[in-house]
Motif scaffolding. Structure first.
Motif, PDB file in Angstrom:
ATOM      1  N   LYS A 106       0.533 -31.706  -1.047  1.00 36.10           N
ATOM      2  CA  LYS A 106       0.780 -30.957   0.176  1.00 36.10           C
ATOM      3  C   LYS A 106       1.189 -29.533  -0.175  1.00 36.10           C
ATOM      4  N   MET A 107       0.903 -28.637   0.735  1.00 39.80           N
ATOM      5  CA  MET A 107       1.284 -27.236   0.524  1.00 39.80           C
ATOM      6  C   MET A 107       2.777 -27.063   0.789  1.00 39.80           C
ATOM      7  N   ARG A 108       3.499 -26.560  -0.204  1.00 42.66           N
ATOM      8  CA  ARG A 108       4.926 -26.305  -0.072  1.00 42.66           C
ATOM      9  C   ARG A 108       5.184 -24.829  -0.372  1.00 42.66           C
ATOM     10  N   LYS A 109       5.831 -24.165   0.570  1.00 46.29           N
ATOM     11  CA  LYS A 109       6.122 -22.742   0.431  1.00 46.29           C
ATOM     12  C   LYS A 109       4.840 -21.992   0.095  1.00 46.29           C
ATOM     13  N   ARG A 110       4.856 -21.213  -0.960  1.00 50.32           N
ATOM     14  CA  ARG A 110       3.666 -20.479  -1.375  1.00 50.32           C
ATOM     15  C   ARG A 110       3.096 -21.060  -2.669  1.00 50.32           C
ATOM     16  N   GLY A 111       3.131 -22.366  -2.755  1.00 48.19           N
ATOM     17  CA  GLY A 111       2.602 -23.052  -3.924  1.00 48.19           C
ATOM     18  C   GLY A 111       1.122 -23.361  -3.766  1.00 48.19           C
ATOM     19  N   ALA A 201      18.578 -34.569   5.392  1.00 51.14           N
ATOM     20  CA  ALA A 201      17.807 -33.857   4.367  1.00 51.14           C
ATOM     21  C   ALA A 201      18.365 -32.449   4.178  1.00 51.14           C
ATOM     22  N   GLN A 202      18.653 -32.114   2.936  1.00 52.54           N
ATOM     23  CA  GLN A 202      19.196 -30.803   2.616  1.00 52.54           C
ATOM     24  C   GLN A 202      18.065 -29.811   2.376  1.00 52.54           C
ATOM     25  N   CYS A 203      18.114 -28.687   2.993  1.00 51.21           N
ATOM     26  CA  CYS A 203      17.085 -27.654   2.844  1.00 51.21           C
ATOM     27  C   CYS A 203      17.530 -26.688   1.753  1.00 51.21           C
ATOM     28  N   SER A 204      16.699 -26.487   0.748  1.00 51.51           N
ATOM     29  CA  SER A 204      17.066 -25.630  -0.363  1.00 51.51           C
ATOM     30  C   SER A 204      17.082 -24.161   0.062  1.00 51.51           C
ATOM     31  N   GLY A 211      10.671 -17.671   4.617  1.00 52.47           N
ATOM     32  CA  GLY A 211      10.219 -16.922   5.774  1.00 52.47           C
ATOM     33  C   GLY A 211       9.091 -17.572   6.537  1.00 52.47           C
ATOM     34  N   ARG A 212       8.821 -18.856   6.278  1.00 59.10           N
ATOM     35  CA  ARG A 212       7.723 -19.527   6.946  1.00 59.10           C
ATOM     36  C   ARG A 212       8.188 -20.383   8.117  1.00 59.10           C
ATOM     37  N   HIS A 213       9.481 -20.444   8.381  1.00 58.43           N
ATOM     38  CA  HIS A 213       9.987 -21.214   9.501  1.00 58.43           C
ATOM     39  C   HIS A 213       9.883 -20.379  10.764  1.00 58.43           C
TER      40      HIS A 213
END
Length: 244
Positions: A106-111, A201-204, A211-213
């Motif tokens: 799955k796409m995570r952040k800008r990975g 769930a802890q958000c890092s 900035g994608r939220h």
């Protein structure tokens, strides 16, 4: 079994001793000889594969387990598949019990979706089929341009649990709500109780700064107060009643 009539061969990679042992057991069960190939690393850790027999027009199975050194095992599989392809093998089937990089689907952040990249590399190397077990997500099969057999390990796990003497006193625990569906399937087949571990769930920080939220996520400060257990020396503490 006559190899000439069967039209297939089984080759083993060299990732671990367990891989070689698994390949020997498979060939003994099938009644065929293990394919003659040499897989090793050069002093500079380059992977080299030498096929020491003709595989022209045959179906080839490559047994490859994935150890902790994942990238070396992947290169062994790619180089061996390409060597068999250039040797005019008819079909090349990879037997990979655990498919690497399956959690990066799955796409995570800008990975990036690395699992898709690996699927393209395997197809380019010459693989025409893959046999694996319990992919992290069933949708991973759509990354491949060739057939994928996603087998299930649950029958063997259920048999192993049932062979335990006191499994009737056990309980199936799901480590997260997302795993509850699979855990419920085991609990129903074994007729055992089910417990689900639930936590926030802890958000890092990197996710917060990405900035994608949209809108930006708000941390929930009012959570569940939890359970208050009485102290051991508390007079209100009573022993549990034994249910026969």
């Amino acid at each position: 079994m006559n190899v000439g009539k069967s039209g297939y061969r089984v080759f083993s990679a060299n990732s671990t001793a367990a891989c070689t042992e698994l390949s020997k057991r498979i060939t003994e069960r099938l009644g065929v000889e293990l394919g003659k190939a040499v897989v090793y690393q050069e002093p500079n850790r380059e992977t080299r594969v030498e096929i020491n027999e003709s595989v022209r027009g045959q179906d080839i199975f490559i047994i490859q387990t994935i150890p902790r050194d994942v990238n070396t095992a992947i290169m062994e599989l790619l180089v061996m598949a390409y060597a068999l392809k250039t040797s005019c093998a008819k079909n090349i089937i990879g037997v990979i019990p655990y498919f690497p990089y399956s959690k990066q689907c799955k796409m995570r952040k800008r990975g990036s979706i690395v699992c898709k990249l690996l699927a393209s590399m395997l197809a380019k190397a010459g693989l025409t089929h893959i046999i694996t077990m319990d992919l992290h997500q069933k949708e991973i099969q759509g990354f491949f341009s060739f057939p994928v057999d996603n087998l299930r390990a649950s029958p063997f796990l259920l048999q192993y649990i049932q062979e335990e003497a006191n499994y009737r006193n056990a309980i199936i625990v799901a480590k997260s709500p997302s795993a509850a569906k699979r855990a419920q399937s085991y609990a129903e087949r074994l007729r055992l109780g089910l417990a689900v571990m639930h936590g926030e769930a802890q958000c890092s920080e990197s996710d917060m700064a990405d900035g994608r939220h949209s809108p930006p996520s708000v941390k929930n400060t009012t959570g569940h107060p939890g359970l208050e257990l009485p102290c051991k020396n508390s007079p209100s503490l009573q022993p549990f009643e034994t249910i026969s």
